[in-house]
Design a protein around this motif. Sequence first.
Motif, short mmCIF file in Angstrom:
data_model
loop_
_atom_site.label_atom_id
_atom_site.label_comp_id
_atom_site.label_asym_id
_atom_site.label_seq_id
_atom_site.Cartn_x
_atom_site.Cartn_y
_atom_site.Cartn_z
N UNK A 1 20.21 -16.71 -24.12
CA UNK A 1 20.69 -17.37 -22.91
C UNK A 1 22.20 -17.28 -22.77
N UNK A 2 22.92 -17.35 -23.90
CA UNK A 2 24.39 -17.40 -23.85
C UNK A 2 25.02 -16.02 -23.75
N UNK A 3 24.36 -14.98 -24.26
CA UNK A 3 24.96 -13.65 -24.33
C UNK A 3 24.02 -12.59 -23.73
N UNK A 4 23.64 -12.75 -22.47
CA UNK A 4 22.66 -11.82 -21.89
C UNK A 4 23.15 -10.37 -21.87
N UNK A 5 24.44 -10.15 -21.67
CA UNK A 5 24.95 -8.78 -21.62
C UNK A 5 24.82 -8.09 -22.98
N UNK A 6 25.11 -8.83 -24.05
CA UNK A 6 24.97 -8.27 -25.40
C UNK A 6 23.53 -7.93 -25.69
N UNK A 7 22.63 -8.85 -25.34
CA UNK A 7 21.20 -8.62 -25.57
C UNK A 7 20.72 -7.40 -24.76
N UNK A 8 21.13 -7.32 -23.50
CA UNK A 8 20.72 -6.20 -22.65
C UNK A 8 21.22 -4.87 -23.21
N UNK A 9 22.44 -4.87 -23.75
CA UNK A 9 22.99 -3.63 -24.32
C UNK A 9 22.20 -3.20 -25.54
N UNK A 10 21.81 -4.15 -26.38
CA UNK A 10 21.02 -3.81 -27.57
C UNK A 10 19.64 -3.28 -27.18
N UNK A 11 19.02 -3.89 -26.18
CA UNK A 11 17.71 -3.41 -25.73
C UNK A 11 17.82 -2.03 -25.09
N UNK A 12 18.92 -1.79 -24.40
CA UNK A 12 19.15 -0.47 -23.82
C UNK A 12 19.25 0.60 -24.89
#
Length: 260
Positions: A160-171
């Motif tokens: 919830x706090x770091x959606x951009x970081x999570x999205x980058x890892x999933x990418x």
Amino acid sequence: MPVADINGSQCHYRSDGDPHLPCVVLSNSLGTDLSMWDAQAEALAPHFHVLRYDTRGHGASASPPGPYSMQILGQDVVALLDHLQIAQAHFCGLSMGGVTGQWLGINAPQRLLKLVLANTAGRVGTQEGWSNRAQAVRQDGLDAIAAGAAERWFTPEFIAARPATVAAMLGRLRDQNAEGYAACCDALAISDLRGTIHVIAAPTLIIAGKDDPVTTVADAMQMQQAIFHADVATIDASHLSNIEAELAFTGLLLDFLRAG
């Protein structure tokens, strides 16, 4: 982009810091690449020669036909050190990288200074689970795996706090080579080092995430009981603890490697 032709494959690696300083090797987890260590590499580089590499089947390294095994993944590290004329190094691996580290501690102890095993276990998962995942990836690609990866890698609070970081890892996970990923699943399916890690002689730090559902604190304690010179540190994080708890993880790593 330096690439070494080693062990029948091509290994992409990155080197930071002064090559005359002691070397520390950073080994990525399944479904990631060497960029997962960006924060740690930056912090370590003033004090060490930092060597990162993409495990075969990942990132910009080659994905030669399988089968893969932990022996092959461990021999890749030894061959990379030989290629760069590095006699000994510290080694830090997370999850699959931590299994590689255990293999090195058992089979190439003369190459290790200190060993850091993060979010890993002597036996990660089950043979059936890894075989099923490998089959699913070969049939349907990595999108289906990526859909559930965030919940395995991070706590709900971090998501919830770091959606951009999570999205980058999933990418990055979606960008991996599907066959290379599956072949590494095959390697994990047949890897069980619980009966041999007691021979590891290198001073060892085991880092566990308190909220890790994949490799638990109990797994870390089992390794600590088996390895004579091992300590355990727990941090508030899930499976990719070096990303979720970046400062705490990096602090532990620096303190351990610089001690003595």
